[in-house]
Design an enzyme around this catalytic site. Structure first.
Site, short mmCIF file in Angstrom:
data_model
loop_
_atom_site.label_atom_id
_atom_site.label_comp_id
_atom_site.label_asym_id
_atom_site.label_seq_id
_atom_site.Cartn_x
_atom_site.Cartn_y
_atom_site.Cartn_z
N HIS A 132 0.82 -1.21 0.00
CA HIS A 132 0.00 0.00 0.00
C HIS A 132 0.86 1.26 0.00
O HIS A 132 2.07 1.21 0.25
CB HIS A 132 -0.92 0.03 1.23
CG HIS A 132 -2.14 -0.83 1.07
ND1 HIS A 132 -2.12 -2.19 1.25
CD2 HIS A 132 -3.42 -0.51 0.74
CE1 HIS A 132 -3.34 -2.68 1.04
NE2 HIS A 132 -4.14 -1.68 0.73
N LYS A 136 -0.85 4.86 4.61
CA LYS A 136 -1.72 3.91 5.30
C LYS A 136 -1.14 3.59 6.66
O LYS A 136 0.01 3.13 6.76
CB LYS A 136 -1.88 2.63 4.47
CG LYS A 136 -2.90 1.64 5.06
CD LYS A 136 -3.15 0.50 4.11
CE LYS A 136 -4.14 -0.52 4.70
NZ LYS A 136 -5.46 0.08 5.01
#
Length: 244
Positions: A132, A136
């Site tokens: 990601h 995040k």
């Protein structure tokens, strides 16, 4: 993500965007509507469904409030505990409203999880890698956790990890249900990516899903928004709505 959701809702001929709430972006236009700070705006606008893409700390309070207001919720926030889910099930069932929580709204991600679940009984070893963007804050991703849970439910017969010495602590990742290992990558330039690698004697199977733009989540979000008024209680996972 909130702005992308607002644009998608405003562009859908079957939906009306009636409020946009973000205390950190007051006055910014999203979907043709000025963003406000107070969540009371959604109740004042008589919203039928609210989409929540915040963080778990904020969502815990927001969602209980929505249940009290008898408003359906579609949730892309991750990081909920089992206790959180029990509270949400109780609150929304009592209100006769739906709370749809999906760790990932991309149709490709839903299919990836289903394919991994179907493949699990035919392999002896498996590992999950999620990658990601560097903003995040929770790890592993909700999608990776749900993938491992589905695989573990499909098969509990996994070979033990042969590692006896970790030369770098944590190098083998986290141990999920039934011993399936999960690895998390945080890197600039990425959006959301998941890879499941399964192995058996003489063969491997790799299942990979990539979301390269936030627009990939919008068809799933809109499907959940449209499905919510016909549901009640807590629903986890988009697959329950898509009959996958």
């Amino acid at each position: 993500m909130g702005a992308t959701v607002c644009e998608a809702v405003a562009a859908d001929p079957d939906l009306d965007l009636v409020a946009a709430v973000d205390p950190n972006r007051v006055g910014v236009t999203a979907g043709g509507m000025a963003t406000v700070a107070d969540r009371l705006a959604v109740a004042d606008a008589k919203a039928d469904v609210v989409v929540d893409f915040t963080i778990a700390e904020a969502a815990r309070e927001n969602l209980i409030w929505l249940a009290d207001q008898h408003i359906h919720a579609v949730v892309g926030t991750t990081g909920f505990t089992d206790n959180d889910l029990e509270r949400l099930q109780t609150a929304f069932a009592a209100a006769d409203r739906a709370c749809i929580i999906a760790p990932n709204f991309a149709i490709s991600a839903v299919l990836m999880m289903r394919f991994a679940e179907l493949a699990a009984p035919y392999f002896d070893t498996a590992e999950v890698i999620e990658l990601h963007h560097d903003a995040k804050i929770d790890a592993p991703s909700g999608t990776a956790r749900l993938t491992v849970e589905k695989m573990a439910a499909a098969s509990g017969n996994w070979a033990p990890d042969p590692t006896e010495h970790e030369m770098l602590p944590g190098v083998r990742g986290a141990e999920g249900p039934t011993g399936i290992r999960v690895h998390a990558v945080r890197m600039r330039g990425m959006v959301a990516h998941h890879e499941v690698i399964l192995g058996a004697e003489g063969q491997t199977l790799t299942i990979r899903q990539d979301s390269t733009d936030r627009s990939s989540f919008m068809p799933g979000v809109l499907a959940a928004v449209k499905a919510a008024p016909d549901r009640s209680g807590l629903i986890v996972g988009l697959d329950a709505l898509l009959d996958i």
